[in-house]
Design an enzyme around this catalytic site. Structure first.
Site: not given
Length: 278
Positions: A130, A103, A67
């Site tokens: 993260g 997301d 990503k």
């Protein structure tokens, strides 16, 4: 007419449910799409990206650990991708590579629409600091919770994230020992450790009465965090399969301008998991 080509890149990728999800979306919408999964190690990402586009590829999903590389590769970024510094959806438009992050909206739709969890005025805890967390903080804070706490083993990483998003709402950071004495209405696990059966050290009384647990990860069996929620009296304790489907639907919308219905797809995948199929 040949179908338009789309794919998911990741490493490893064999477990991915994305090809099945998008096949179900195609059956539902009638869009002329072929969607595949490709195992792409990080060091091969740039070459794989060029090769896919040269072969007629129209768009991509990117999952772990790609990503951040997708973010760097994009020529243009949406505001949600820019803020999260991570991209999970790529689309070529006029030979420009455009990056988005679906997301956060995927999580929000699953929480608020599928599970009917109200975030306004609630006390939220996010475990981990993260890349997954960067993608979800903005939409969570935009729902105006009473507070949002980021807990992480390395406190400085959580503090850095809290400072980055501080303008959007009441967000703070602690180490795991700092959770003692705190209570939360919703605990979201964004660490991958639960897939190996591991969990951060969590106080037994972390959950408020009628509190909920949500694991951004998903597996064919209940994750360690989902089990922890059940064992500690959570009203709901669920994994991130719904988020996976919802972020995929948002990517489909980015690519095709059509939003598939997600409820029947989630039901299909839940049934398959329960029976051990697909």
């Amino acid at each position: 007419m040949l179908p338009d080509r789309y794919a998911v890149f990741g490493h490893p990728i064999g477990h991915s449910k994305s090809p099945l999800i998008h096949t179900l979306f195609v059956q539902q919408t009638g869009e002329n799409i072929a969607y595949t999964a490709q195992d792409v190690p990080p060091e091969c990402f740039e070459v794989a990206l060029r090769t896919f586009h040269a072969g007629g590829g129209k768009g991509l999903n990117c999952t772990v650990p790609l990503k951040e590389l997708a973010f760097q590769a994009a020529d243009e970024l949406t505001s949600r991708a820019r803020q999260s510094e991570a991209v999970n959806t790529l689309v070529w438009r006029d030979d420009k590579l455009c990056g988005d992050n679906t997301d956060g909206i995927g999580l929000l739709r699953d929480l608020t629409e599928n599970l009917a969890i109200d975030l306004s005025g609630r006390r939220l805890l996010v475990l981990g600091a993260g890349g997954a967390v960067r993608g979800i903080l903005r939409p969570l804070l935009e729902r105006k919770p009473a507070c949002l706490v980021i807990a992480n083993r390395t406190v400085s990483r959580a503090q850095s994230l809290a400072a980055r998003f501080a303008a959007l709402g009441p967000v703070s950071a602690v180490g795991f020992p700092g959770l003692q004495g705190l209570r939360f209405d919703l605990v979201l696990n964004a660490t991958a450790a639960g897939l190996q059966g591991e969990l951060p050290p969590l106080p037994d009384d972390l959950l408020a009465p009628d509190g909920d647990c949500y694991d951004l990860m998903y597996a064919d069996k209940p994750t360690a965090f989902v089990r922890w929620g059940h064992d500690h009296g959570a009203r709901l304790s669920v994994d991130g399969l719904g988020m996976l489907v919802e972020q995929a639907a948002e990517a489909f919308l980015v690519w095709r301008g059509v939003r598939p219905r997600t409820a029947p797809v989630i039901r299909r995948l839940r049934r398959a998991t329960a029976t051990g199929g697909e």
